[in-house]
Design an enzyme around this catalytic site. Structure first.
Site, mmCIF file in Angstrom:
data_model
loop_
_atom_site.group_PDB
_atom_site.id
_atom_site.type_symbol
_atom_site.label_atom_id
_atom_site.label_comp_id
_atom_site.label_asym_id
_atom_site.label_seq_id
_atom_site.Cartn_x
_atom_site.Cartn_y
_atom_site.Cartn_z
ATOM 1 N N GLU A 71 0.812 -1.219 0.000
ATOM 2 C CA GLU A 71 0.000 0.000 0.000
ATOM 3 C C GLU A 71 0.842 1.265 0.000
ATOM 4 O O GLU A 71 0.507 2.240 -0.669
ATOM 5 C CB GLU A 71 -0.946 0.018 1.204
ATOM 6 C CG GLU A 71 -2.056 -1.035 1.149
ATOM 7 C CD GLU A 71 -1.607 -2.406 1.588
ATOM 8 O OE1 GLU A 71 -0.478 -2.525 2.133
ATOM 9 O OE2 GLU A 71 -2.362 -3.372 1.387
ATOM 10 N N HIS A 140 -10.938 -4.659 10.235
ATOM 11 C CA HIS A 140 -11.609 -4.540 8.923
ATOM 12 C C HIS A 140 -12.969 -3.865 9.049
ATOM 13 O O HIS A 140 -13.850 -4.093 8.219
ATOM 14 C CB HIS A 140 -11.825 -5.918 8.291
ATOM 15 C CG HIS A 140 -10.605 -6.583 7.745
ATOM 16 N ND1 HIS A 140 -9.637 -7.139 8.547
ATOM 17 C CD2 HIS A 140 -10.187 -6.788 6.472
ATOM 18 C CE1 HIS A 140 -8.692 -7.670 7.773
ATOM 19 N NE2 HIS A 140 -9.007 -7.465 6.512
HETATM 20 C C1 LIG Z 1 -2.392 -4.365 4.683
HETATM 21 C C2 LIG Z 1 -3.339 -5.269 4.031
HETATM 22 N N1 LIG Z 1 -3.513 -5.188 2.693
HETATM 23 C C3 LIG Z 1 -4.384 -5.994 2.076
HETATM 24 C C4 LIG Z 1 -5.112 -6.904 2.774
HETATM 25 C C5 LIG Z 1 -6.131 -7.783 2.090
HETATM 26 N N2 LIG Z 1 -5.624 -9.145 1.972
HETATM 27 C C6 LIG Z 1 -5.896 -10.076 2.898
HETATM 28 S S1 LIG Z 1 -5.114 -11.506 2.607
HETATM 29 C C7 LIG Z 1 -4.404 -10.901 1.221
HETATM 30 C C8 LIG Z 1 -3.506 -11.772 0.405
HETATM 31 C C9 LIG Z 1 -2.317 -12.204 1.154
HETATM 32 O O1 LIG Z 1 -1.537 -13.017 0.360
HETATM 33 P P1 LIG Z 1 -0.353 -13.849 0.984
HETATM 34 O O2 LIG Z 1 0.457 -12.974 1.851
HETATM 35 O O3 LIG Z 1 0.335 -14.532 -0.119
HETATM 36 O O4 LIG Z 1 -1.076 -14.888 1.934
HETATM 37 P P2 LIG Z 1 -2.065 -16.086 1.522
HETATM 38 O O5 LIG Z 1 -3.436 -15.500 1.508
HETATM 39 O O6 LIG Z 1 -1.675 -16.599 0.213
HETATM 40 O O7 LIG Z 1 -1.925 -17.070 2.615
HETATM 41 C C10 LIG Z 1 -4.779 -9.582 1.008
HETATM 42 C C11 LIG Z 1 -4.354 -8.745 -0.124
HETATM 43 C C12 LIG Z 1 -4.920 -6.949 4.168
HETATM 44 N N3 LIG Z 1 -5.636 -7.782 4.940
HETATM 45 N N4 LIG Z 1 -4.031 -6.145 4.764
#
Ligand SMILES: Cc1ncc(C[n+]2csc(CCOP(=O)(O)OP(=O)(O)O)c2C)c(N)n1
Ligand SMILES: [Mg+2]
Lengths: 342, 321
Positions: A71, A140
């Protein structure tokens, strides 16, 4: 004119502005989705709740950019692009994630124009979801518009319906200042008549959604619907309410708020953000300073308690303002005797 | 080094518990009874369990939104977790946090996290505590390939190296951050990132418990011995959507089926212990039955557990006002 959801209204506003102005670009996490996925399907999500669906398909990957989960960099990139010729609409997904990029908003985008002696324009829009009622818990569910309202240089929009969302978003995109545009995540499926063509709703002009004689209710975002619901019930009990939607918390239409309070002599403010230093405090101060003589009863604020948003359903219900709570607040000041002003 | 029978049995139990717990949640979520967001860890069990098998309650971990597996692997009570996910007062966080915020500091579990990249900085702090308090503890951050692109994560890699912290950064790389592939979102590669921050890099196949266990042991030993942080890159596949309700149109039709068929950590564990005669397979069957009972009673108890009460709303905002 046809019935459109809050989600469709926003999608249409983005689409029409992107067609009109080639400098409008979109960016955010999974605003399209599917890049680097094994199925090769593009535009796989169109936003985590489908709000930007179809935009990358129409406008291509150079104008609808999926970002890494970073972000600070892409919100900052949007600010930098805004200052140098583009009109970016950056999506922060949940407004709570502003914790990761506040510097780029607060110390950069918001301050360019003033710090640079009026020489910069930063036509940036940051869209984000806010609000409780989704069991999304403490990280959230926040309603952080007071945080942005506090920062000079930012404009803050909190639309209360699909019609409002479309007109205010088009206005936001055409505005030359940084605008924070907050969408209540519980409202995406709300529907109403929305014109097909592009239209704008000016900032800083409150919308009188209902006129009455006894009490003015100022409500923000999703709270406008609740306030009108409460006003319907109160009407049946012989209490007539004005319901005012400020539409933007910055700039704030102080004039209309004061006029309504002058007319009714009573004020209830409904604000779903944390109760300390929120819009309800701000508007209370305004009225206490400038319309004190018109008040027939104390101002009442219908706000959540000063706690993080709880996860569990019954706790979240207790936490949230509601039509019942608004109704009770109005009644409490209708029963109150007019204070004698010496 | 041979893994003890006790560790093998415990690890199998933990992996099976995660699998059954998550698959049950998948079904229960579909009924609409579970509120909020739920991100399942199925397919990734060996990562949490293989790493945590090398840790004790003294050591600290930080988890993610996909946190149930880390919690179970670190010994958080399964009944308390289930009750939390159902929002009940008997939940480990008294119904205040839900799926994305399960934490139990008494187990060294610093919390799942709703903020991507929220954990790595906290783990620098936990590692600092271990170092300053000289308790011999290690702090481990689990985070995804997506989270590896957060500024907080990259800054933490640097800080941990600068301060030579007893920290391990476990990149759980399942190839996706939500609906976006890591091949699109991650520039360069994790190995070079680790090198860039001056820390050793290790990697392993996350569907192979033995590989994770042994690699994590080396990483954790390194950190514990005072030689500074390590990056451990675990290659994984997730078996369900990003969150419950995700249709996964961004993934090839056979991808999940293939992962289930060819990269099932429970299957490969069974095969390995059978081939090498490490365990009596009946013991594994007994564990399966016992885990099924445990999860069933956790669900039943959670559904019947009392809700939080009005007074709970204002409780615990501060230690003392
Ligand atoms: C700061 C922030 N940005 C975006 C999100 C939304 N979000 C939640 S999980 C996720 C994906 C995370 O991907 P990864 O780190 O690869 O973990 P995975 O879900 O694959 O276990 C996103 C973008 C969030 N919760 N917090
Ligand atoms: Mg991932």
């Amino acid at each position: 004119m046809s019935k459109k959801s809050f989600r469709q209204a926003i999608n249409e506003a983005l689409r029409q502005e992107m067609r009109r102005d080639p400098t409008v670009v979109l960016m955010g996490e999974d605003v399209a989705g599917g890049q680097g996925g094994s199925s090769g399907v593009k535009d796989a999500w169109g936003g985590v709740l489908g709000v930007t669906k179809g935009l990358q398909t129409e406008f291509g990957e150079s104008r609808v950019l999926d970002t890494p989960i970073s972000e600070a960099s892409y919100i900052g990139a949007a600010a930098g692009a805004a200052a140098t010729g583009l009109r970016p609409v950056a999506e922060l997904m949940f407004v709570d994630f502003v914790g990761c990029c506040l510097d780029q908003i607060m110390n950069q985008a918001a301050k360019f124009r003033y710090m640079f002696g009026g020489k910069a324009r930063t036509p940036l829009v940051i869209r984000a979801m806010y609000g409780a009622g989704f069991n999304a818990a403490a990280q959230h569910s926040q309603a952080l518009y007071p945080l942005f309202t506090h920062i000079p240089g930012l404009k803050v929009v909190v639309p209360s319906s699909p019609y409002e969302a479309k007109g205010l978003l088009i206005e936001a995109i055409r505005d030359d200042d940084p605008v924070i545009f907050l969408e209540n995540k519980v409202m995406y499926d709300d529907e109403e008549e929305v014109p097909d063509e592009a239209y704008t709703i000016p900032f800083g002009e409150a919308n009188l959604t209902r006129e009455g004689n006894d009490v003015t209710i100022v409500a923000i975002g999703r709270m406008v619907g609740m306030a009108n619901e409460a006003a319907d019930r109160l009407a049946k009990q012989g209490i007539s309410c004005t319901v005012l939607d400020p539409r933007t918390t910055s700039p704030l239409d102080e004039q209309t708020i004061l006029e309504c309070v002058e007319d009714t002599g009573r004020l209830v403010i409904v604000d779903e953000s944390s109760p300390r230093c929120n819009m309800a405090c701000d508007i209370s101060a305004l009225v206490a300073e400038q319309a004190f003589g018109a008040l027939k009863a104390p101002i009442r604020r219908v706000v959540p308690p000063h706690t993080p948003v709880p996860f569990s359903t019954p706790l979240e219900k207790l936490y949230m303002p509601s039509a019942e709570k608004i109704e009770a607040a109005v009644k409490s000041i209708m029963m109150q005797k007019t204070p004698e002003v010496a | 080094m041979q893994i003890s029978t006790e560790t093998l049995l415990q690890s199998y139990r933990a992996m099976r518990t995660i699998r059954v717990f998550e698959e049950r949640l998948h079904r229960e979520f579909a009924t609409g009874e579970i509120p909020g967001f739920v991100h399942l860890y199925c397919g990734e069990e060996a990562s949490a369990v293989g790493v945590c098998a090398n840790l004790t309650d003294q050591d600290t971990i930080a988890s993610t939104h996909r946190g149930h597996g880390h919690c179970i692997a670190k010994g958080v009570d399964v009944g308390g977790m289930m009750a939390e996910i159902y929002g009940r007062k008997s939940g480990v966080c008294r119904g205040k946090g839900g799926s994305m915020h399960i934490a139990d500091l008494s187990k060294g579990m610093l919390g799942a996290n709703g903020i991507v990249g929220g954990g790595p900085p906290l783990i620098c702090g936990a590692a600092l505590s271990h170092k300053v308090l000289k308790d011999n503890g290690v702090a481990v951050a689990f985070f995804g390939d997506g989270a590896s692109n957060e500024g907080t994560t990259l800054e933490s890699l640097n800080l941990a190296s600068v301060w030579q912290l007893p920290a391990v950064f476990v990149v759980e790389d399942n190839g996706y951050g939500e609906a976006t592939g890591a091949s699109y979102a991650c520039a360069g590669n994790q190995k070079d990132r680790a090198a860039g921050f001056g820390m050793p890099y290790m990697e392993c196949d996350g569907s192979d418990f033995f590989a994770v266990h042994d690699t994590a042991r080396d990483a954790i030993d390194h950190a514990r011995s005072g030689k500074g942080p390590v990056m451990l890159h675990v290659h994984l596949q997730r078996w369900y959507g990003h969150f419950e309700g995700d249709a996964m149109s961004y993934r090839a039709a056979n991808e999940v089926a293939d992962a289930k068929k060819n990269h099932d950590c429970l299957e490969s564990f069974r095969t390995r212990v059978e081939q090498e005669k490490l365990l009596d397979l009946n013991a594994l069957d007994e564990i399966d039955a016992s885990v099924a009972d445990e999860v069933e009673s956790a669900v039943q108890a959670a559904k019947q557990a009392p809700w939080p009460e009005e007074a709970d709303l204002m409780a615990d905002v501060y230690v003392k006002i």
